[in-house]
Write a protein that holds these residues in place. Structure first.
Motif, PDB file in Angstrom:
ATOM      1  N   ASP A   1      16.892  -8.421   9.530  1.00 58.73           N
ATOM      2  CA  ASP A   1      17.521  -9.482   8.736  1.00 58.73           C
ATOM      3  C   ASP A   1      18.684 -10.165   9.468  1.00 58.73           C
ATOM      4  O   ASP A   1      19.279 -11.099   8.929  1.00 58.73           O
TER       5      ASP A   1
ATOM      6  N   ASP B   1       0.812  -1.222   0.000  1.00 54.69           N
ATOM      7  CA  ASP B   1       0.000   0.000   0.000  1.00 54.69           C
ATOM      8  C   ASP B   1       0.849   1.277   0.000  1.00 54.69           C
ATOM      9  O   ASP B   1       0.508   2.266  -0.660  1.00 54.69           O
ATOM     10  N   LEU B   2       1.975   1.252   0.700  1.00 53.40           N
ATOM     11  CA  LEU B   2       2.783   2.478   0.780  1.00 53.40           C
ATOM     12  C   LEU B   2       3.419   2.805  -0.568  1.00 53.40           C
ATOM     13  O   LEU B   2       3.591   3.980  -0.917  1.00 53.40           O
TER      14      LEU B   2
ATOM     15  N   ILE C   1       9.579  -5.354  13.076  1.00 51.75           N
ATOM     16  CA  ILE C   1       9.383  -5.016  11.659  1.00 51.75           C
ATOM     17  C   ILE C   1       8.369  -5.955  11.007  1.00 51.75           C
ATOM     18  O   ILE C   1       7.464  -5.518  10.314  1.00 51.75           O
TER      19      ILE C   1
ATOM     20  N   SER D   1       9.466   2.580   5.217  1.00 52.45           N
ATOM     21  CA  SER D   1       9.517   1.345   4.429  1.00 52.45           C
ATOM     22  C   SER D   1      10.668   1.464   3.441  1.00 52.45           C
ATOM     23  O   SER D   1      10.754   2.452   2.705  1.00 52.45           O
ATOM     24  N   VAL D   2      11.533   0.462   3.435  1.00 55.03           N
ATOM     25  CA  VAL D   2      12.699   0.498   2.557  1.00 55.03           C
ATOM     26  C   VAL D   2      12.244   0.504   1.095  1.00 55.03           C
ATOM     27  O   VAL D   2      12.590   1.391   0.311  1.00 55.03           O
ATOM     28  N   GLY D   3      11.437  -0.486   0.727  1.00 52.13           N
ATOM     29  CA  GLY D   3      11.030  -0.624  -0.673  1.00 52.13           C
ATOM     30  C   GLY D   3      10.207   0.563  -1.156  1.00 52.13           C
ATOM     31  O   GLY D   3      10.409   1.056  -2.274  1.00 52.13           O
TER      32      GLY D   3
HETATM   33  C1  UD1 Z   1      13.416  -4.651   2.749  1.00 52.39           C
HETATM   34  C2  UD1 Z   1      14.454  -5.739   2.551  1.00 52.39           C
HETATM   35  C3  UD1 Z   1      14.271  -6.850   3.568  1.00 52.39           C
HETATM   36  C4  UD1 Z   1      14.252  -6.275   4.981  1.00 52.39           C
HETATM   37  C5  UD1 Z   1      13.239  -5.130   5.095  1.00 52.39           C
HETATM   38  C6  UD1 Z   1      13.300  -4.423   6.437  1.00 52.39           C
HETATM   39  C7  UD1 Z   1      14.823  -5.641   0.150  1.00 52.39           C
HETATM   40  C8  UD1 Z   1      14.696  -6.315  -1.173  1.00 52.39           C
HETATM   41  N1  UD1 Z   1      14.315  -6.279   1.202  1.00 52.39           N
HETATM   42  O1  UD1 Z   1      12.147  -5.252   2.498  1.00 52.39           O
HETATM   43  O2  UD1 Z   1      15.352  -7.765   3.433  1.00 52.39           O
HETATM   44  O3  UD1 Z   1      13.892  -7.302   5.893  1.00 52.39           O
HETATM   45  O4  UD1 Z   1      13.495  -4.146   4.085  1.00 52.39           O
HETATM   46  O5  UD1 Z   1      14.565  -3.960   6.688  1.00 52.39           O
HETATM   47  O6  UD1 Z   1      15.411  -4.580   0.263  1.00 52.39           O
HETATM   48  N2  UD1 Z   1       4.872  -2.325   4.738  1.00 52.39           N
HETATM   49  C9  UD1 Z   1       3.554  -1.973   4.596  1.00 52.39           C
HETATM   50  N3  UD1 Z   1       3.137  -1.472   3.389  1.00 52.39           N
HETATM   51  C10 UD1 Z   1       3.990  -1.298   2.341  1.00 52.39           C
HETATM   52  C11 UD1 Z   1       5.349  -1.658   2.495  1.00 52.39           C
HETATM   53  C12 UD1 Z   1       5.767  -2.164   3.715  1.00 52.39           C
HETATM   54  O7  UD1 Z   1       2.758  -2.119   5.510  1.00 52.39           O
HETATM   55  O8  UD1 Z   1       3.561  -0.843   1.272  1.00 52.39           O
HETATM   56  C13 UD1 Z   1       5.368  -2.866   6.040  1.00 52.39           C
HETATM   57  C14 UD1 Z   1       5.940  -4.274   5.942  1.00 52.39           C
HETATM   58  O9  UD1 Z   1       4.931  -5.259   6.007  1.00 52.39           O
HETATM   59  C15 UD1 Z   1       6.857  -4.283   7.145  1.00 52.39           C
HETATM   60  C16 UD1 Z   1       7.373  -2.837   7.221  1.00 52.39           C
HETATM   61  O10 UD1 Z   1       6.446  -2.075   6.445  1.00 52.39           O
HETATM   62  O11 UD1 Z   1       6.141  -4.571   8.313  1.00 52.39           O
HETATM   63  C17 UD1 Z   1       8.759  -2.616   6.687  1.00 52.39           C
HETATM   64  O12 UD1 Z   1       8.879  -3.224   5.420  1.00 52.39           O
HETATM   65  P1  UD1 Z   1       9.800  -2.636   4.279  1.00 52.39           P
HETATM   66  O13 UD1 Z   1      10.839  -1.748   4.884  1.00 52.39           O
HETATM   67  O14 UD1 Z   1       8.964  -2.101   3.190  1.00 52.39           O
HETATM   68  O15 UD1 Z   1      10.508  -3.950   3.762  1.00 52.39           O
HETATM   69  P2  UD1 Z   1      10.867  -4.352   2.269  1.00 52.39           P
HETATM   70  O16 UD1 Z   1      11.242  -3.141   1.491  1.00 52.39           O
HETATM   71  O17 UD1 Z   1       9.825  -5.258   1.743  1.00 52.39           O
END
Ligand code: UD1
Length: 423
Positions: A309, A126-127, A331, A166-168
């Protein structure tokens, strides 16, 4: 399916090379979609996730050549044939969603399959979608795909405010904003070194970015981006994993190219647990100070906090610590699947929701165990190296997603480890 057999074999000693970061490479590769000029990445890790991203980019019509035994990726997106990322590839890896921002920014349109669920929690996107909306895109979810459309004239700079880091989503927003008209501010941005690495590469391509590495990133959109050559940053998670090898087994190991600044919170916990870490010009020299590892409490947090991680590997270490350790996973909501496997080896762990309490025992005993995800798999290998007898870790395809040449790297330090193929 391959499995890995490890046998406790005493102290580990020597130097271990650390690869380029998987998570940085997985966001640097889609950056090629932003430009028609070539992007070359050096220090790329040789992992199955990188092959999956290669296949995804090729399915869009990008050229990706793997040179120097996979260490160099030469990419070009001058002749893309489609802006649709199909389910068949996207379902294999969540990071596939990172093609959304670049495609939308350069072409004004993108269709990306929603990534499937994941073993370590719900992990929605969603983000990512909200960030594109903040730049004026219309997002429509139909038939399992995100259909994204930019306004006429392309994405517009805007305020992207995340409720939590959120990283991604930060990476997707950052890439999209480089070609948006005007200024974009990303608030509550993630601060991970992989984001700084992406920003460095985008700047080489001509992007105007400030504030990466802090929680506010400002991007001034430009009309086009050019080509670049970029070296992928060191993999801090592989680094932290191998730093734990001498903590588990004794001995002294230097992780080549390692820097404390990549893992400060982790290094502080190692110090408290009785593991010494010294930064030298070669990398990080790690050894167990005296006697048994001491219990420590660990809470996972976004960077610069303790990385999620490395939680599984740290839990495995604390299973034989003196005293009781409490690990809190903040996380991901379902990231203790390694705990029951460690219990099979004699560990004493109580899991209640996002908290695991580990009561240290003298020594673990080898057992057949199953890898449930990438980091869990390596935690079981490390535990096996310090356990009494043999440990057989099955389902190691998870491991190959994130660790290159594990057996060779650990054998070179004196570990007894072998891959048994195809059973
Ligand atoms: C990246 C890393 C992963 C690491 C994670 C946290 C990559 C390819 N993967 O994953 O190895 O474990 O960061 O350091 O770089 N969330 C939402 N909505 C969103 C996106 C995220 O609710 O649209 C939540 C996720 O469920 C989670 C939290 O946000 O609880 C953090 O996730 P995020 O930082 O986005 O992790 P990734 O980018 O998927």
């Amino acid at each position: 399916m391959d499995s890995i057999l490890v046998t406790g074999n005493g102290p580990l000693n020597g130097d271990i090379p650390i690869a380029g970061a998987k998570n940085a490479c997985l966001t640097l590769m889609p950056a090629t979609l932003l430009s028609e000029d070539p992007l070359t990445l050096t220090n790329a890790p040789r992992l199955s996730d990188i092959k999956t991203m290669t296949a995804l980019l090729q399915s869009l019509g990008a050229e990706v050549s793997s040179l120097n035994a996979g260490n160099v990726l030469a990419m070009s997106s001058h002749g893309l044939t489609t802006q649709r990322a199909e389910y068949d590839i996207v379902r294999k890896m969540r990071a596939s969603i990172l093609v959304l921002g670049p495609l939308l920014a350069r072409f004004g349109y993108a269709e990306v399959s929603l990534p499937g669920g994941c073993a370590i929690g719900a992990r929605p996107v969603d983000l990512h979608l909200k960030a594109m909306e903040a730049m004026g895109a219309e997002m429509d979810l139909r038939d399992g795909y995100v259909h994204a459309k930019a306004p006429a004239g392309g994405l517009k700079g805007g305020i992207v405010e995340f409720p939590f880091a959120s990283v991604g989503a930060t990476e997707n927003a950052l890439m999209a904003a480089t070609l948006a008209k005007g200024t974009t501010e990303i608030r509550n941005a993630a601060r991970e070194p992989e984001i700084v690495d992406l920003a460095d590469c985008l700047r080489k391509m001509g992007a105007q970015i400030e504030g990466d590495g802090t929680s506010t990133i400002t991007i001034q959109g430009v009309d086009r981006l050019g080509g670049a050559t970029h070296r992928v940053v060191t993999d801090r998670i592989e680094l932290g994993t191998y730093m734990l090898a001498p903590a588990f087994c004794g001995g002294e190991v230097t992780c080549l190219g390692g820097k404390i600044s990549l893992l400060e919170a982790f290094c502080e916990k190692l110090d408290a647990a009785g593991i010494s870490v010294e930064e030298t010009d070669k990398g990080l020299k790690v050894a167990r100070k005296n006697g048994r590892v001491q219990a420590v409490d660990v809470t996972t947090e976004p960077f610069p906090g303790f990385p999620t991680d490395l939680q599984a590997q740290m839990m495995a270490l604390l299973c034989t610590a003196e005293g009781t350790s409490v690990l809190e996973e903040k996380i991901f909501e379902n990231r203790f699947m390694h705990a029951p496997e460690l219990v099979r080896m004699g560990a004493q762990i109580d899991v209640q929701g996002g908290t695991a309490t580990v009561h240290g025992v003298e020594r673990l005993k080898g057992a057949p165990v199953m890898a449930t995800d990438l980091r869990a798999s390596v935690s079981l290998i490390l535990a096996g190296l310090a356990a009494e007898g043999e440990t057989r870790v099955s389902r190691v395809y998870h491991l190959d997603r994130g660790y290159e040449h594990v057996e060779e790297k650990l054998s070179a330090l004196g570990a007894k480890i072998e891959r048994i193929s195809g059973e």
